[in-house]
Design a protein around this motif. Sequence first.
Motif, PDB file in Angstrom:
ATOM      1  N   GLU A  80     -49.999 -96.248  55.031  1.00 51.43           N
ATOM      2  CA  GLU A  80     -48.266 -96.141  54.939  1.00 51.43           C
ATOM      3  C   GLU A  80     -48.471 -94.578  53.508  1.00 51.43           C
ATOM      4  N   GLN A  81     -49.168 -94.471  51.802  1.00 52.19           N
ATOM      5  CA  GLN A  81     -49.173 -94.041  51.195  1.00 52.19           C
ATOM      6  C   GLN A  81     -49.289 -92.510  51.901  1.00 52.19           C
ATOM      7  N   ASP A  82     -49.024 -91.830  51.007  1.00 54.61           N
ATOM      8  CA  ASP A  82     -48.896 -89.910  51.531  1.00 54.61           C
ATOM      9  C   ASP A  82     -50.012 -89.484  50.969  1.00 54.61           C
ATOM     10  N   THR A  83     -51.165 -89.564  51.824  1.00 56.19           N
ATOM     11  CA  THR A  83     -52.851 -88.644  51.508  1.00 56.19           C
ATOM     12  C   THR A  83     -52.988 -87.712  52.400  1.00 56.19           C
ATOM     13  N   ILE A  84     -53.782 -87.574  52.262  1.00 60.69           N
ATOM     14  CA  ILE A  84     -54.672 -86.022  52.695  1.00 60.69           C
ATOM     15  C   ILE A  84     -54.956 -85.854  54.216  1.00 60.69           C
ATOM     16  N   GLN A  85     -54.429 -85.140  55.142  1.00 65.38           N
ATOM     17  CA  GLN A  85     -55.066 -85.511  56.120  1.00 65.38           C
ATOM     18  C   GLN A  85     -55.861 -84.105  56.728  1.00 65.38           C
ATOM     19  N   PRO A  86     -56.623 -84.286  57.518  1.00 66.28           N
ATOM     20  CA  PRO A  86     -57.279 -83.225  57.536  1.00 66.28           C
ATOM     21  C   PRO A  86     -57.054 -81.765  57.980  1.00 66.28           C
ATOM     22  N   GLU A  87     -57.771 -80.602  57.309  1.00 63.83           N
ATOM     23  CA  GLU A  87     -57.010 -79.669  57.931  1.00 63.83           C
ATOM     24  C   GLU A  87     -58.458 -78.555  58.396  1.00 63.83           C
ATOM     25  N   PHE A  88     -58.824 -77.189  58.642  1.00 62.25           N
ATOM     26  CA  PHE A  88     -59.280 -76.714  59.131  1.00 62.25           C
ATOM     27  C   PHE A  88     -60.652 -76.562  58.082  1.00 62.25           C
ATOM     28  N   MET A 119     -64.104 -80.001  59.696  1.00 56.66           N
ATOM     29  CA  MET A 119     -63.017 -79.777  61.272  1.00 56.66           C
ATOM     30  C   MET A 119     -62.659 -78.370  61.832  1.00 56.66           C
ATOM     31  N   ASP A 120     -62.315 -78.226  64.145  1.00 56.28           N
ATOM     32  CA  ASP A 120     -62.539 -76.772  63.907  1.00 56.28           C
ATOM     33  C   ASP A 120     -63.127 -76.280  64.077  1.00 56.28           C
ATOM     34  N   LYS A 121     -64.265 -76.160  63.498  1.00 55.54           N
ATOM     35  CA  LYS A 121     -65.852 -75.367  63.672  1.00 55.54           C
ATOM     36  C   LYS A 121     -67.437 -75.755  64.390  1.00 55.54           C
ATOM     37  N   ASN A 178     -62.203 -78.702  52.402  1.00 53.19           N
ATOM     38  CA  ASN A 178     -62.526 -77.035  51.804  1.00 53.19           C
ATOM     39  C   ASN A 178     -62.101 -76.499  50.671  1.00 53.19           C
ATOM     40  N   GLU A 179     -62.975 -75.943  50.253  1.00 55.51           N
ATOM     41  CA  GLU A 179     -63.267 -75.203  48.996  1.00 55.51           C
ATOM     42  C   GLU A 179     -63.398 -73.800  49.194  1.00 55.51           C
ATOM     43  N   THR A 180     -63.520 -73.290  50.186  1.00 50.91           N
ATOM     44  CA  THR A 180     -63.829 -71.601  50.250  1.00 50.91           C
ATOM     45  C   THR A 180     -63.341 -70.755  50.451  1.00 50.91           C
TER      46      THR A 180
END
Length: 181
Positions: A80-88, A119-121, A178-180
């Motif tokens: 329920e807590q607001d955390t990250i979701q995967p992105e590209f 994700m998506d790659k 992804n930090e790049t």
Amino acid sequence: MKSSVAIIILVLSIFSCKSPEARKPILKKSGSFLKESADRNIELNQAEGERILEILSILPDSSYQSSESGFWYRYINKVEQDTIQPEFGDLVEYNMSIRNLDSSLIYSEKEMGSRRYVMDKEELFTGLREGLKLMKPEETVIFYFPSQKAYGYYGDERRIGTNQPIICEVTLNSIFKNETD
């Protein structure tokens, strides 16, 4: 006689310089095959969707959601807590099992093992790729995928057959941003 030979040579040389004509096709093809194929796929997708909705309606806890992409899902463990979701470009680690719509096991979580996906790659079937984007770390979701969102016409060429809708129970273990970019 020389003039008639000259005329024949002149006539032949004129007609021999003619550019080639395109031949007409022997067999004319229409777009009917593609239209029929599209119609069959629409009917198949509707029938699978109706079957999935029928299954969901008889579940004791039928709190499922439908996605914009054409599959259904319900949370087993929702964060329920607001955390990250995967992105590209993010790396995700997840575990999953796959069943058919009769709930017969196709691949166990143990057989599948822990999996990693960027994700998506990388290649991953459409429904799971879209489903992972809805999840947060430590969530477990059961996805109901029509064959169009799963392995489609070809199946997985092992245990999942042609046009087979599937149920996937997925636990998202972690997301590495992804930090790049």
